[in-house]
Design an enzyme around this catalytic site. Sequence first.
Site, short mmCIF file in Angstrom:
data_model
loop_
_atom_site.label_atom_id
_atom_site.label_comp_id
_atom_site.label_asym_id
_atom_site.label_seq_id
_atom_site.Cartn_x
_atom_site.Cartn_y
_atom_site.Cartn_z
N GLU A 1 4.22 -5.55 7.28
CA GLU A 1 3.52 -4.53 8.13
C GLU A 1 3.70 -4.32 9.56
OE1 GLU A 1 2.30 -6.53 5.85
OE2 GLU A 1 0.67 -5.83 4.40
N GLY B 1 0.81 -4.99 0.85
CA GLY B 1 -0.41 -5.10 0.01
C GLY B 1 -0.13 -5.73 -1.24
N GLU C 1 -0.35 -9.07 -1.00
CA GLU C 1 -1.73 -9.52 -0.91
C GLU C 1 -2.51 -9.36 -2.16
OE1 GLU C 1 -2.16 -6.36 2.17
OE2 GLU C 1 -3.06 -8.00 3.51
N ALA D 1 0.87 -1.18 -0.06
CA ALA D 1 -0.17 -0.09 0.15
C ALA D 1 0.99 1.20 0.13
CB ALA D 1 -0.79 -0.03 1.15
C1 3H9 Z 1 0.78 -2.29 3.54
O1 3H9 Z 1 0.81 -2.59 2.47
C2 3H9 Z 1 -0.60 -2.67 4.25
C3 3H9 Z 1 -1.55 -3.25 3.67
O2 3H9 Z 1 -1.55 -4.68 4.43
C4 3H9 Z 1 -3.18 -3.12 3.82
C5 3H9 Z 1 -3.43 -1.74 2.97
C6 3H9 Z 1 -5.06 -1.72 3.21
N1 3H9 Z 1 4.54 3.56 0.02
O3 3H9 Z 1 13.53 2.14 0.34
P1 3H9 Z 1 13.94 2.76 -0.71
C7 3H9 Z 1 9.25 4.66 -1.40
S1 3H9 Z 1 1.93 -1.45 4.42
C8 3H9 Z 1 5.10 4.52 -0.31
O4 3H9 Z 1 14.85 3.90 -0.83
P2 3H9 Z 1 14.90 0.53 -1.71
C9 3H9 Z 1 10.41 5.33 -0.50
O5 3H9 Z 1 10.02 6.31 0.46
C10 3H9 Z 1 3.19 -1.52 3.10
N2 3H9 Z 1 6.51 4.82 -0.49
O6 3H9 Z 1 14.35 1.75 -2.01
C11 3H9 Z 1 11.40 5.92 -1.50
O7 3H9 Z 1 10.96 7.19 -1.70
P3 3H9 Z 1 11.79 8.60 -2.10
C12 3H9 Z 1 3.99 -2.63 3.36
C13 3H9 Z 1 7.21 3.77 -0.64
O8 3H9 Z 1 15.43 0.06 -3.23
C14 3H9 Z 1 11.32 5.00 -2.67
O9 3H9 Z 1 10.03 4.44 -2.49
N3 3H9 Z 1 5.13 -2.52 2.57
C15 3H9 Z 1 6.98 2.59 -0.24
O10 3H9 Z 1 16.05 0.47 -0.80
C16 3H9 Z 1 12.50 4.07 -2.60
O11 3H9 Z 1 12.52 3.18 -1.35
C17 3H9 Z 1 6.35 -2.00 3.06
O12 3H9 Z 1 6.38 -1.99 4.26
C18 3H9 Z 1 5.49 2.52 -0.03
N4 3H9 Z 1 5.11 1.18 0.58
O13 3H9 Z 1 13.70 -0.59 -1.02
C19 3H9 Z 1 7.63 -2.21 2.08
N5 3H9 Z 1 7.67 1.58 -0.37
O14 3H9 Z 1 12.69 8.03 -3.32
C20 3H9 Z 1 8.39 -0.90 2.57
C21 3H9 Z 1 8.98 2.42 -0.92
O15 3H9 Z 1 10.72 9.56 -2.32
N6 3H9 Z 1 9.12 -0.53 1.51
N7 3H9 Z 1 8.44 3.83 -0.86
O16 3H9 Z 1 12.54 8.66 -0.73
C22 3H9 Z 1 10.54 -1.22 1.56
O17 3H9 Z 1 10.88 -2.12 2.11
C23 3H9 Z 1 11.88 -0.59 0.54
O18 3H9 Z 1 11.16 0.70 0.22
C24 3H9 Z 1 11.83 -1.60 -0.75
C25 3H9 Z 1 12.73 -0.66 -1.57
C26 3H9 Z 1 12.30 -2.85 -0.54
C27 3H9 Z 1 10.54 -1.62 -1.59
#
Ligand code: 3H9
Length: 692
Positions: free
Chosen positions: A124, A101, A104, A62
């Site tokens: 999450e 998500g 999911e 999400a």
């Molecule tokens: C969820 O899914 C809830 C659901 O179950 C239910 C919903 C109803 N959203 O980390 P990076 C941005 S909760 C918004 O530097 P990497 C991040 O801020 C979510 N933005 O890159 C950054 O922006 P900026 C569960 C996001 O290659 C840019 O992307 N998911 C999100 O080192 C690059 O990120 C997580 O918790 C997001 N979800 O790592 C996953 N994700 O360039 C969280 C990233 O402006 N994300 N951004 O600074 C991660 O673990 C890492 O970002 C990922 C990439 C591995 C994806």
Amino acid sequence: MGLISTTVLRKVAIATIDNPPVNALGAAVRQGLAAAIAQANADAGVAAIVIASAGKAFIAGADISEFGEPPVAPSLPDLLDAIEASAKPVVAAIQGVALGGGLEVALACHGRVALPGAKLGLPEIKLGLIPGAGGTQRLPRLIRAAKAFPMMLSGEPVSAGQALDDGLLDEVVPSDVVAAAARLAEALAAEGRRPMTSATNGTLTEADREAFEALAKDALRKADGMPNVAALVEAVRAVFTMSYAEGQAVERKLFLSLVTDERSKALRHVFFAEREVAKVRGIGPEVKPREIASAAVIGAGTMGGGIAMCFANAGIPVTLIETAQAALDNGVNRISATYDISVQRGSLTLEAKAHRMTLIRPALGIAAAAGADVVIEAAFEEMGVKQQIFGELSKIAKPGAILASNTSYLDIPTIAAATTRQQDVLGMHFFSPANVMKLLEVVRPQGVADDAVATAVTLGRKLGKVPVVVGNGFGFVGNRMLEQRTRAAERLLVAGALPHEVDAALVGFGFKMGPFAMADLAGNDVGWRSRKARGLKAPVADAICEAGWFGQKTGRGYYIYPQGARAGQRCPEVEALIARIAIENGVTRRSFTQEEILARLLDPMVNEGARILEAAIAARPGDIDIVWINGYNWPAWRGGPMFWADSVGLDVIAKRLQAQAAEIGDKALEPAPLLKRLAAEGNRFASLTSRG
Ligand code: 3H9
């Protein structure tokens, strides 16, 4: 919809999500996907559907920045129910990460194919949440609760291979995942859609329920008050006791209440602050870091040894330099003993230890630093000593080598002035124990080259640290604020609180230790020496040191440690000494509530944080939070001092500081201009950054 493009290939509609950087499921993506699924179902020329993605990720989850905003339809659970209910089979083509998500979405599909490098997880929990789009209900039904629960509890992703073994994936293919997904989708269309994951209750057995309950019991015992662990247990338990629809309603209710919980807000703030801190003013991708293939550390004391270990742990050869053989031997032995503890714990093999020890090359004399690409000075904290070392380094170091000081307080330009290469000199301030603590303050004085700063930041990450670029100034960010807390703790003793009450307030807040237990552990003489050098006085702390009570190492400090005990006991002599000092200072002592103690400890830190922002020593309030979480064990679920201040209300903090300043007659406690302005505007520190 621009973020989703659909092409039809041999009767399979391929809906590709393209929402850089990580294909987060923002409102436009959800709307686009819903439209693509509906359109494919309405198109007689389409028999099956594939959800694919452009870029490096399948879907990172999400869009976290939408949490707390007014909801925009369709919600993710509604979209996923529509995908699952699609009359034409839907298959996910997974490359890169499928997280939260994102996984999911894949779980709601009728088939899942991935590339070998894919990673699948439900992280999450790390954001103070639980999966909120059916993950807690679909994953246990697909791979059993005893497998699904630990995945959701740790938040750690699994590899494609593991996911295939667990039955989470149908296939792992070496390349062209979209074509493979299309083939599976066609096959499913030909054989008739398989049963929906939400309806596969047959996989849930009594044995699985028992295994899950045992894991749940253990998780609740270790939950440390985090409400999402209990919520996760409740949601997964519903898999065994309710229908899918009822279970999903339970999950939704729990998810929505966690989203508004302060702890989750704090963790989400930390997620974004960690990413913001990596962006350094004036240093874009065009600034290339210098290559670092070897290092030298000057000073084999506790700090120098810990820094050398960081290099060895990262596989970078490092020369450890001392002036005398005995000091060098002590340093090497201390490193070896520290590695031995890891070997005993089973976190390091003997071979790995041996390899790391060979990467650490002990040497006598500064000339041994001549070949290093980076030299880190971790010598005695005295300007004369540092200037002498840097003067010599200026003569012998390799041209272009980074010359860094690990000083905690001293002025970097004065150190750099001893060299003829100001462009290469900066601070790399590690935190004790250096091989453990994640924080690295990269101190950027005027005159240092941008590529030198970029090198220190890149190197810091290679060493497993969280580098935060800070400006030059006494104590930089972390120690400058810590000094305020230390002063506040001393003031509290004189005013009427006791050491164990002050410590208990901070432990109750979430710190592992309070300031007095910490001082006893680190050695009270350290601060005493530094105060004397700066002509500062702290009546209680000074008296304790004058009595020779340096802390755990002398068996007593603020507390007594009988027979080398690690937990201190209250000391009547110290308490009497405090009472005497109060009388001498004409103070009538009174008792303080935990809440008052906390305010008196933390408000002055926040005030100093505001001054640090005014002076541009820290670029953003979030940087200060990252410093405190990674260097001083500030609990991440409290978001850091500046986030905490925003949640209390800056007007409240400003008023409390004003009242304290008047009560004590100390102008330094008056709210800093920035704090005053934000408080008057009804604003927050967060308003200073783009994310607001
Ligand atoms: C969820 O899914 C809830 C659901 O179950 C239910 C919903 C109803 N959203 O980390 P990076 C941005 S909760 C918004 O530097 P990497 C991040 O801020 C979510 N933005 O890159 C950054 O922006 P900026 C569960 C996001 O290659 C840019 O992307 N998911 C999100 O080192 C690059 O990120 C997580 O918790 C997001 N979800 O790592 C996953 N994700 O360039 C969280 C990233 O402006 N994300 N951004 O600074 C991660 O673990 C890492 O970002 C990922 C990439 C591995 C994806």
